[in-house]
Motif scaffolding. Sequence first.
Motif, PDB file in Angstrom:
ATOM      1  N   ILE A 154       0.845  -1.199   0.000  1.00 50.87           N
ATOM      2  CA  ILE A 154       0.000   0.000   0.000  1.00 50.87           C
ATOM      3  C   ILE A 154       0.881   1.251   0.000  1.00 50.87           C
ATOM      4  N   LYS A 155       1.965   1.226   0.793  1.00 49.18           N
ATOM      5  CA  LYS A 155       2.876   2.373   0.833  1.00 49.18           C
ATOM      6  C   LYS A 155       3.504   2.636  -0.527  1.00 49.18           C
ATOM      7  N   GLU A 156       3.654   1.565  -1.337  1.00 46.67           N
ATOM      8  CA  GLU A 156       4.233   1.705  -2.675  1.00 46.67           C
ATOM      9  C   GLU A 156       3.184   2.085  -3.719  1.00 46.67           C
ATOM     10  N   GLY A 157       1.920   2.225  -3.287  1.00 46.05           N
ATOM     11  CA  GLY A 157       0.876   2.679  -4.195  1.00 46.05           C
ATOM     12  C   GLY A 157      -0.021   1.591  -4.764  1.00 46.05           C
ATOM     13  N   TYR A 158       0.171   0.354  -4.356  1.00 41.84           N
ATOM     14  CA  TYR A 158      -0.660  -0.740  -4.863  1.00 41.84           C
ATOM     15  C   TYR A 158      -1.974  -0.806  -4.086  1.00 41.84           C
ATOM     16  N   TYR A 159      -3.013  -1.306  -4.718  1.00 39.65           N
ATOM     17  CA  TYR A 159      -4.298  -1.491  -4.057  1.00 39.65           C
ATOM     18  C   TYR A 159      -4.792  -2.929  -4.149  1.00 39.65           C
ATOM     19  N   GLN A 160      -3.973  -3.800  -4.760  1.00 43.56           N
ATOM     20  CA  GLN A 160      -4.253  -5.235  -4.796  1.00 43.56           C
ATOM     21  C   GLN A 160      -2.975  -5.961  -5.175  1.00 43.56           C
ATOM     22  N   GLY A 161      -2.939  -7.271  -4.905  1.00 49.02           N
ATOM     23  CA  GLY A 161      -1.749  -8.019  -5.256  1.00 49.02           C
ATOM     24  C   GLY A 161      -1.829  -9.462  -4.820  1.00 49.02           C
ATOM     25  N   GLU A 162      -0.733 -10.166  -5.039  1.00 49.38           N
ATOM     26  CA  GLU A 162      -0.631 -11.577  -4.687  1.00 49.38           C
ATOM     27  C   GLU A 162       0.134 -11.732  -3.388  1.00 49.38           C
TER      28      GLU A 162
ATOM     29  N   SER B 292      -6.668  -7.185  -1.514  1.00 50.47           N
ATOM     30  CA  SER B 292      -7.164  -5.960  -2.132  1.00 50.47           C
ATOM     31  C   SER B 292      -7.567  -4.991  -1.033  1.00 50.47           C
ATOM     32  N   VAL B 293      -7.554  -3.715  -1.394  1.00 46.76           N
ATOM     33  CA  VAL B 293      -7.979  -2.668  -0.468  1.00 46.76           C
ATOM     34  C   VAL B 293      -9.008  -1.807  -1.170  1.00 46.76           C
ATOM     35  N   SER B 294     -10.012  -1.396  -0.432  1.00 43.29           N
ATOM     36  CA  SER B 294     -11.010  -0.468  -0.983  1.00 43.29           C
ATOM     37  C   SER B 294     -11.206   0.653   0.018  1.00 43.29           C
ATOM     38  N   TYR B 295     -11.548   1.791  -0.502  1.00 40.33           N
ATOM     39  CA  TYR B 295     -11.750   2.967   0.339  1.00 40.33           C
ATOM     40  C   TYR B 295     -13.219   3.337   0.307  1.00 40.33           C
ATOM     41  N   GLY B 296     -13.851   3.343   1.468  1.00 38.74           N
ATOM     42  CA  GLY B 296     -15.272   3.685   1.566  1.00 38.74           C
ATOM     43  C   GLY B 296     -15.511   5.170   1.377  1.00 38.74           C
TER      44      GLY B 296
END
Length: 76
Positions: free
Chosen positions: A35-43, A71-75
């Motif tokens: 997340i700190k590197e800018g990703y919002y999903q991954g393996e 994965s991450v989502s923002y409400g």
Amino acid sequence: MEINYNWKCDQEIDIPQKHEEALREDAESRIFEMIKEGYYQGELNTSVRYGKDIVPEEDEDDGLTYSGWWSVSYGA
């Protein structure tokens, strides 16, 4: 922010209960770094010894290997 992740054992067995905490800690650590590197999903990929310790890739024969996704989502 809502984070979801899922692990599966590559040996196609149920995840032993004693591995669940190690997998949770490993997932959280990797996810927050990504997340700190800018990703919002991954393996996710890791190995856990037959005890409960995360092992380096070269020692995977000493434990069970796991893979998964996150994965991450923002409400609103």
